[in-house]
Design an enzyme around this catalytic site. Sequence first.
Site, PDB file in Angstrom:
ATOM      1  N   ARG A 208      37.162  37.546  43.975  1.00 49.53           N
ATOM      2  CA  ARG A 208      38.530  36.936  44.004  1.00 49.53           C
ATOM      3  C   ARG A 208      38.785  35.514  43.721  1.00 49.53           C
ATOM      4  NH1 ARG A 208      39.166  41.516  42.700  1.00 49.53           N
ATOM      5  NH2 ARG A 208      40.334  43.199  43.881  1.00 49.53           N
ATOM      6  N   GLU A 237      46.369  34.191  39.938  1.00 50.02           N
ATOM      7  CA  GLU A 237      46.801  34.986  38.667  1.00 50.02           C
ATOM      8  C   GLU A 237      48.233  35.510  38.769  1.00 50.02           C
ATOM      9  OE1 GLU A 237      43.898  38.388  38.577  1.00 50.02           O
ATOM     10  OE2 GLU A 237      42.187  37.091  38.942  1.00 50.02           O
ATOM     11  N   HIS A 254      40.390  38.838  34.293  1.00 51.85           N
ATOM     12  CA  HIS A 254      39.871  39.673  35.468  1.00 51.85           C
ATOM     13  C   HIS A 254      39.914  40.949  34.894  1.00 51.85           C
ATOM     14  CE1 HIS A 254      41.240  41.081  39.958  1.00 51.85           C
ATOM     15  NE2 HIS A 254      40.202  41.871  39.376  1.00 51.85           N
TER      16      HIS A 254
HETATM   17  N1  LIG Z   1      36.466  41.188  38.705  1.00 48.97           N
HETATM   18  C1  LIG Z   1      36.718  42.452  38.649  1.00 48.97           C
HETATM   19  O1  LIG Z   1      37.215  43.241  38.017  1.00 48.97           O
HETATM   20  C2  LIG Z   1      36.242  43.231  39.967  1.00 48.97           C
HETATM   21  C3  LIG Z   1      35.776  44.649  40.058  1.00 48.97           C
HETATM   22  C4  LIG Z   1      35.297  45.071  41.012  1.00 48.97           C
HETATM   23  C5  LIG Z   1      34.937  44.470  42.270  1.00 48.97           C
HETATM   24  N2  LIG Z   1      35.513  43.077  42.517  1.00 48.97           N
HETATM   25  C6  LIG Z   1      35.626  42.463  43.554  1.00 48.97           C
HETATM   26  O2  LIG Z   1      34.167  42.188  43.968  1.00 48.97           O
HETATM   27  C7  LIG Z   1      33.908  41.829  45.161  1.00 48.97           C
HETATM   28  C8  LIG Z   1      32.629  42.738  45.696  1.00 48.97           C
HETATM   29  O3  LIG Z   1      32.920  43.808  45.659  1.00 48.97           O
HETATM   30  P1  LIG Z   1      32.057  45.132  46.159  1.00 48.97           P
HETATM   31  O4  LIG Z   1      32.425  46.322  45.821  1.00 48.97           O
HETATM   32  O5  LIG Z   1      30.740  44.691  45.902  1.00 48.97           O
HETATM   33  O6  LIG Z   1      32.450  45.066  47.749  1.00 48.97           O
HETATM   34  P2  LIG Z   1      31.425  45.486  48.938  1.00 48.97           P
HETATM   35  O7  LIG Z   1      32.366  45.438  50.144  1.00 48.97           O
HETATM   36  O8  LIG Z   1      30.874  46.561  48.505  1.00 48.97           O
HETATM   37  O9  LIG Z   1      30.408  44.079  49.322  1.00 48.97           O
HETATM   38  C9  LIG Z   1      30.732  42.981  49.739  1.00 48.97           C
HETATM   39  C10 LIG Z   1      29.591  42.129  50.374  1.00 48.97           C
HETATM   40  O10 LIG Z   1      29.998  41.004  50.745  1.00 48.97           O
HETATM   41  C11 LIG Z   1      29.479  40.805  51.835  1.00 48.97           C
HETATM   42  N3  LIG Z   1      30.249  39.618  52.582  1.00 48.97           N
HETATM   43  C12 LIG Z   1      31.423  39.712  53.269  1.00 48.97           C
HETATM   44  N4  LIG Z   1      31.829  38.412  53.849  1.00 48.97           N
HETATM   45  C13 LIG Z   1      30.642  37.545  53.319  1.00 48.97           C
HETATM   46  C14 LIG Z   1      30.605  36.217  53.365  1.00 48.97           C
HETATM   47  N5  LIG Z   1      31.352  35.294  54.160  1.00 48.97           N
HETATM   48  N6  LIG Z   1      29.552  35.698  52.840  1.00 48.97           N
HETATM   49  C15 LIG Z   1      28.618  36.458  52.145  1.00 48.97           C
HETATM   50  N7  LIG Z   1      28.725  37.820  52.066  1.00 48.97           N
HETATM   51  C16 LIG Z   1      29.873  38.360  52.508  1.00 48.97           C
HETATM   52  C17 LIG Z   1      29.675  42.239  52.730  1.00 48.97           C
HETATM   53  O11 LIG Z   1      28.640  42.062  53.700  1.00 48.97           O
HETATM   54  C18 LIG Z   1      29.062  42.956  51.587  1.00 48.97           C
HETATM   55  O12 LIG Z   1      27.944  43.335  51.748  1.00 48.97           O
HETATM   56  C19 LIG Z   1      35.271  42.292  45.830  1.00 48.97           C
HETATM   57  O13 LIG Z   1      36.019  40.887  45.966  1.00 48.97           O
HETATM   58  C20 LIG Z   1      36.021  43.061  44.983  1.00 48.97           C
HETATM   59  O14 LIG Z   1      37.353  42.850  45.045  1.00 48.97           O
HETATM   60  C21 LIG Z   1      35.972  42.588  41.372  1.00 48.97           C
HETATM   61  O1  LIG Z   2      39.247  45.408  43.049  1.00 49.04           O
HETATM   62  C1  LIG Z   2      38.982  45.944  41.728  1.00 49.04           C
HETATM   63  O2  LIG Z   2      38.600  47.089  41.663  1.00 49.04           O
HETATM   64  C2  LIG Z   2      38.953  45.303  40.539  1.00 49.04           C
HETATM   65  O3  LIG Z   2      39.371  43.793  40.849  1.00 49.04           O
HETATM   66  C3  LIG Z   2      39.862  45.571  39.478  1.00 49.04           C
HETATM   67  O4  LIG Z   2      39.316  45.370  38.301  1.00 49.04           O
HETATM   68  C4  LIG Z   2      41.287  45.164  39.557  1.00 49.04           C
HETATM   69  O5  LIG Z   2      41.844  46.028  38.521  1.00 49.04           O
HETATM   70  P1  LIG Z   2      43.539  46.099  38.580  1.00 49.04           P
HETATM   71  O6  LIG Z   2      43.765  46.931  39.724  1.00 49.04           O
HETATM   72  O7  LIG Z   2      43.969  44.845  38.932  1.00 49.04           O
HETATM   73  O8  LIG Z   2      44.003  46.792  37.437  1.00 49.04           O
END
Ligand SMILES: NC(=O)c1ccc[n+]([C@@H]2O[C@H](COP(=O)([O-])OP(=O)(O)OC[C@H]3O[C@@H](n4cnc5c(N)ncnc54)[C@H](O)[C@@H]3O)[C@@H](O)[C@H]2O)c1
Ligand SMILES: O=C(O)[C@H](O)[C@H](O)COP(=O)(O)O
Length: 350
Positions: A208, A237, A254
């Site tokens: 994020r 964003e 994103h």
């Molecule tokens: N860019 C995109 O399109 C996209 C897509 C999917 C997920 N995401 C984002 O990616 C991130 C990770 O997703 P995920 O499915 O792996 O989440 P998840 O909850 O499975 O894993 C997150 C990990 O971060 C750890 N964590 C929490 N606080 C922390 C800290 N202060 N320091 C270090 N580690 C910490 C947790 O213990 C956990 O293991 C989320 O922010 C999610 O919204 C973005």
């Molecule tokens: O949290 C997530 O799964 C990702 O950031 C995801 O790609 C966000 O997608 P959106 O809901 O903005 O389409």
Amino acid sequence: MKVIVDNKIPYIREAVEQIADEVVYLSGSGFTAGNVRDADALVIRTRTRCNRELLEGSKVKFIATATIGFDHIDVDYCREAGIEWQNCPGCNAGSVEQYLHSVLLLLKRRKGMRLEDTCLGIVGVGHVGSRVERMARSLGLRVLLNDPPRADRGEAGFVDLSVLARECDMITFHTPLNRNGKYDTFHLADAGFFAELQRKPLIINTSRGEVIETLALLDALKTGRISDAVIDTWENEPDINLELLQQVFLGTPHIAGYSADGKSNATRMALEALCRFFHLQADFKIVPPALPPMTYSSDPEEAFLQVYDPTRDSDALKRHPEEFERLRGNYPLRREIVSSAIGGGRETIF
Ligand SMILES: NC(=O)c1ccc[n+]([C@@H]2O[C@H](COP(=O)([O-])OP(=O)(O)OC[C@H]3O[C@@H](n4cnc5c(N)ncnc54)[C@H](O)[C@@H]3O)[C@@H](O)[C@H]2O)c1
Ligand SMILES: O=C(O)[C@H](O)[C@H](O)COP(=O)(O)O
């Protein structure tokens, strides 16, 4: 049952119209207190802030967000109001892994990075981070992991952020956005973090935007404290920092999670959650459409980049940053194909 659905959630219409008596489609930012008042459930994406302002006085009992992240849901307000919610853990983790894999191949090809001599730090090792860890090790990188919540649960193999700052050539962020508490991640990478870095690492953020303090990142780039950056998630964003966008190696709108596979997982999981909550039979299939056949290079790395090269998303955003939301909204969802499936000869897949 009346359900309001974000109109940019793909592959959902036929299934949700079987499940609900009434379905209304709105844009993510088009959900208002007025139009959610008589809804029983909402199926949303990151673009709908679910808080007191939206939900107070409504009939809404359940919210499914077709996303991994849920920082757009005010979970304290929902608890107080008795509104249940569900995100879709892991739904598009494979897509983010694909994005990172392509980024590593591009760094090798365009910047001459020797992956086997590179130390990668992963901050947050959950659904996404653990897939990135496996993929990076398979490409020969040395990997260091930071995840205080897991370390505090007694799991082995994690180091402090200060160790990553000292030893890593590249640091990638995969934490949730936690705005308070012991594991607060808001501006986790701030000026203090950048000041500690010893090896001018390249910084990657697909978590994020608010996990990294934009101005501190920009300053670290300008002063050479970091060598470069790859940014998919941004503060504020779609009104992102344009100077940062033009300076980074790759800046994408994103879309790291935007594979057809990830989106269809999200749609299926969100509808399953809706059915569970309302005790309805979940009797539907959500399958991404087949893509037309393509011919791939016999070079596995080349073929992997043919499947997905983030440069095209970065170039499009750099040319038209004002179209951040449109580029996401009209995104041609890609497929996730692992490199082993496309190596070893010119072949046609899909
Ligand atoms: N860019 C995109 O399109 C996209 C897509 C999917 C997920 N995401 C984002 O990616 C991130 C990770 O997703 P995920 O499915 O792996 O989440 P998840 O909850 O499975 O894993 C997150 C990990 O971060 C750890 N964590 C929490 N606080 C922390 C800290 N202060 N320091 C270090 N580690 C910490 C947790 O213990 C956990 O293991 C989320 O922010 C999610 O919204 C973005
Ligand atoms: O949290 C997530 O799964 C990702 O950031 C995801 O790609 C966000 O997608 P959106 O809901 O903005 O389409």
